[in-house]
Design a protein around this motif. Sequence first.
Motif, mmCIF file in Angstrom:
data_model
loop_
_atom_site.group_PDB
_atom_site.id
_atom_site.type_symbol
_atom_site.label_atom_id
_atom_site.label_comp_id
_atom_site.label_asym_id
_atom_site.label_seq_id
_atom_site.Cartn_x
_atom_site.Cartn_y
_atom_site.Cartn_z
ATOM 1 N N PHE A 107 -11.319 -2.641 -28.775
ATOM 2 C CA PHE A 107 -10.503 -1.470 -29.095
ATOM 3 C C PHE A 107 -9.134 -1.549 -28.426
ATOM 4 O O PHE A 107 -8.958 -2.227 -27.410
ATOM 5 C CB PHE A 107 -11.212 -0.193 -28.633
ATOM 6 C CG PHE A 107 -12.507 0.054 -29.354
ATOM 7 C CD1 PHE A 107 -12.517 0.659 -30.596
ATOM 8 C CD2 PHE A 107 -13.711 -0.366 -28.798
ATOM 9 C CE1 PHE A 107 -13.701 0.856 -31.283
ATOM 10 C CE2 PHE A 107 -14.902 -0.173 -29.474
ATOM 11 C CZ PHE A 107 -14.904 0.444 -30.713
ATOM 12 N N GLY A 108 -8.202 -0.787 -28.993
ATOM 13 C CA GLY A 108 -6.893 -0.587 -28.374
ATOM 14 C C GLY A 108 -6.187 -1.906 -28.094
ATOM 15 O O GLY A 108 -6.064 -2.776 -28.953
ATOM 16 N N ARG A 109 -5.712 -2.025 -26.866
ATOM 17 C CA ARG A 109 -4.931 -3.190 -26.474
ATOM 18 C C ARG A 109 -5.722 -4.492 -26.630
ATOM 19 O O ARG A 109 -5.188 -5.528 -27.031
ATOM 20 C CB ARG A 109 -4.486 -3.001 -25.017
ATOM 21 C CG ARG A 109 -3.523 -4.038 -24.537
ATOM 22 C CD ARG A 109 -2.850 -3.604 -23.249
ATOM 23 N NE ARG A 109 -2.116 -4.729 -22.691
ATOM 24 C CZ ARG A 109 -2.355 -5.244 -21.487
ATOM 25 N NH1 ARG A 109 -3.275 -4.700 -20.705
ATOM 26 N NH2 ARG A 109 -1.670 -6.274 -21.058
ATOM 27 N N ALA A 118 -12.575 -4.220 -17.534
ATOM 28 C CA ALA A 118 -12.926 -3.224 -18.549
ATOM 29 C C ALA A 118 -14.377 -2.785 -18.362
ATOM 30 O O ALA A 118 -15.170 -3.461 -17.718
ATOM 31 C CB ALA A 118 -12.739 -3.808 -19.941
ATOM 32 N N ALA A 119 -14.709 -1.652 -18.948
ATOM 33 C CA ALA A 119 -16.100 -1.196 -18.937
ATOM 34 C C ALA A 119 -16.815 -1.781 -20.156
ATOM 35 O O ALA A 119 -16.178 -2.177 -21.125
ATOM 36 C CB ALA A 119 -16.157 0.324 -19.004
ATOM 37 N N HIS A 142 -23.659 2.830 -26.986
ATOM 38 C CA HIS A 142 -22.875 4.048 -26.737
ATOM 39 C C HIS A 142 -22.970 4.589 -25.315
ATOM 40 O O HIS A 142 -22.604 5.732 -25.062
ATOM 41 C CB HIS A 142 -23.240 5.156 -27.732
ATOM 42 C CG HIS A 142 -22.961 4.795 -29.162
ATOM 43 N ND1 HIS A 142 -23.431 5.519 -30.225
ATOM 44 C CD2 HIS A 142 -22.243 3.788 -29.699
ATOM 45 C CE1 HIS A 142 -23.033 4.971 -31.367
ATOM 46 N NE2 HIS A 142 -22.311 3.913 -31.062
ATOM 47 N N ARG A 143 -23.471 3.800 -24.376
ATOM 48 C CA ARG A 143 -23.499 4.243 -22.972
ATOM 49 C C ARG A 143 -22.875 3.184 -22.079
ATOM 50 O O ARG A 143 -23.132 2.001 -22.240
ATOM 51 C CB ARG A 143 -24.944 4.497 -22.504
ATOM 52 C CG ARG A 143 -25.575 5.664 -23.217
ATOM 53 C CD ARG A 143 -26.933 6.026 -22.624
ATOM 54 N NE ARG A 143 -27.522 7.100 -23.407
ATOM 55 C CZ ARG A 143 -27.217 8.394 -23.267
ATOM 56 N NH1 ARG A 143 -26.386 8.771 -22.326
ATOM 57 N NH2 ARG A 143 -27.767 9.315 -24.043
ATOM 58 N N TYR A 144 -22.063 3.644 -21.123
ATOM 59 C CA TYR A 144 -21.496 2.716 -20.140
ATOM 60 C C TYR A 144 -22.630 2.140 -19.300
ATOM 61 O O TYR A 144 -23.518 2.869 -18.862
ATOM 62 C CB TYR A 144 -20.511 3.448 -19.224
ATOM 63 C CG TYR A 144 -19.336 4.027 -19.968
ATOM 64 C CD1 TYR A 144 -18.423 3.196 -20.622
ATOM 65 C CD2 TYR A 144 -19.135 5.394 -20.040
ATOM 66 C CE1 TYR A 144 -17.357 3.721 -21.327
ATOM 67 C CE2 TYR A 144 -18.064 5.933 -20.748
ATOM 68 C CZ TYR A 144 -17.178 5.085 -21.383
ATOM 69 O OH TYR A 144 -16.118 5.605 -22.087
ATOM 70 N N ILE A 176 -14.663 -1.741 -23.371
ATOM 71 C CA ILE A 176 -13.917 -0.478 -23.320
ATOM 72 C C ILE A 176 -12.737 -0.599 -22.366
ATOM 73 O O ILE A 176 -12.913 -0.599 -21.152
ATOM 74 C CB ILE A 176 -14.842 0.671 -22.832
ATOM 75 C CG1 ILE A 176 -16.153 0.715 -23.627
ATOM 76 C CG2 ILE A 176 -14.101 2.010 -22.889
ATOM 77 C CD1 ILE A 176 -16.023 1.270 -25.019
ATOM 78 N N PRO A 177 -11.505 -0.691 -22.907
ATOM 79 C CA PRO A 177 -10.339 -0.701 -22.020
ATOM 80 C C PRO A 177 -10.201 0.662 -21.339
ATOM 81 O O PRO A 177 -10.858 1.619 -21.760
ATOM 82 C CB PRO A 177 -9.157 -0.954 -22.961
ATOM 83 C CG PRO A 177 -9.672 -0.868 -24.352
ATOM 84 C CD PRO A 177 -11.165 -0.734 -24.324
ATOM 85 N N PRO A 178 -9.357 0.756 -20.291
ATOM 86 C CA PRO A 178 -9.169 2.050 -19.633
ATOM 87 C C PRO A 178 -8.858 3.137 -20.668
ATOM 88 O O PRO A 178 -8.017 2.934 -21.549
ATOM 89 C CB PRO A 178 -7.976 1.795 -18.706
ATOM 90 C CG PRO A 178 -8.097 0.343 -18.373
ATOM 91 C CD PRO A 178 -8.585 -0.307 -19.643
ATOM 92 N N VAL A 179 -9.554 4.262 -20.550
ATOM 93 C CA VAL A 179 -9.470 5.309 -21.571
ATOM 94 C C VAL A 179 -8.319 6.270 -21.274
ATOM 95 O O VAL A 179 -7.915 6.429 -20.123
ATOM 96 C CB VAL A 179 -10.803 6.080 -21.700
ATOM 97 C CG1 VAL A 179 -11.930 5.117 -22.063
ATOM 98 C CG2 VAL A 179 -11.136 6.836 -20.419
ATOM 99 N N ALA A 180 -7.796 6.885 -22.317
ATOM 100 C CA ALA A 180 -6.624 7.757 -22.147
ATOM 101 C C ALA A 180 -6.636 8.886 -23.169
ATOM 102 O O ALA A 180 -5.765 8.984 -24.017
ATOM 103 C CB ALA A 180 -5.341 6.929 -22.269
ATOM 104 N N GLY A 181 -7.655 9.764 -23.079
ATOM 105 C CA GLY A 181 -7.718 10.894 -23.998
ATOM 106 C C GLY A 181 -6.798 12.021 -23.558
ATOM 107 O O GLY A 181 -6.169 11.974 -22.516
ATOM 108 N N GLY A 182 -6.739 13.043 -24.410
ATOM 109 C CA GLY A 182 -5.976 14.239 -24.085
ATOM 110 C C GLY A 182 -4.731 14.367 -24.941
ATOM 111 O O GLY A 182 -4.441 13.490 -25.728
#
Lengths: 161, 84
Positions: free
Chosen positions: B12-14, B54-55, B60-62, B78-84
């Motif tokens: 995902f992402g980057r 990364a995680a 669906h669970r870390y 999972i790269p570092p997450v950035a919600g909001g």
Amino acid sequence: MTVERGAAGGVIVADVTEEPLNGADLLGLVGRESDGAVLLFEGRVRDHNHGRSVSCLHYEAYHGMADRVLRDIAGEALSRTGASAIGVRHRVGSLEPPTVSLVVAVAAPHRRPAYDASTYVIEELKKRLPLWKREEYADGTSRWLGGHSPSTPDAPAAVDE
Amino acid sequence: MTEGFEVTVLLFGRHRELAGESALSVSLAEGATVRHIREALDEHPALTGLAGTAAIALNHRYEPDDSPVTRGDEIALIPPVAGG
């Protein structure tokens, strides 16, 4: 969105969606007559970050997992604070300022659990929700924002806070 | 003789942009753990130095590095997450 039929308490909705968000609609779904406090938080795309002019935020999620994590967080917020109902939705896709990217609606018997539950949801989703954003700037460049590594919950706060 | 197996790791992402793929295939030996996924991904030229921090999520669970991986698990980096 999937709304649990007849539910006025509990986790009313918790999902990640590509659809526009409507905070007032969500607020209307939470709360019973015993709830004296209802609270709506909207997160919006900001037009600047660290002195740079932002033209767009592109949000991407790991959909299957993100819905489950949001639901877990909302459930924890209820059990920890005594709030009675929560709805939380996060939008994904390319959003321009000042589009709403996050809505959290909370109902509680009193104001304190409502504020606490809303805060808990936002703080935890920033640490755990598998969702990312790429900031696109007015000058045409872009970058993925650094954030929180879920494997190290004590890592420094996200750079965009 | 111990037989290995292949798993698919979602990106995902980057990470997805750097690898140019939304998923990568990784070969694991029987008894492999999350740590082995991390080590295999770290050898990918586009992800070197990134997979280690990364995680990793299983179904669906870390999961921590010592969690076992089995055939059919849904695996994501999972790269570092950035919600909001």
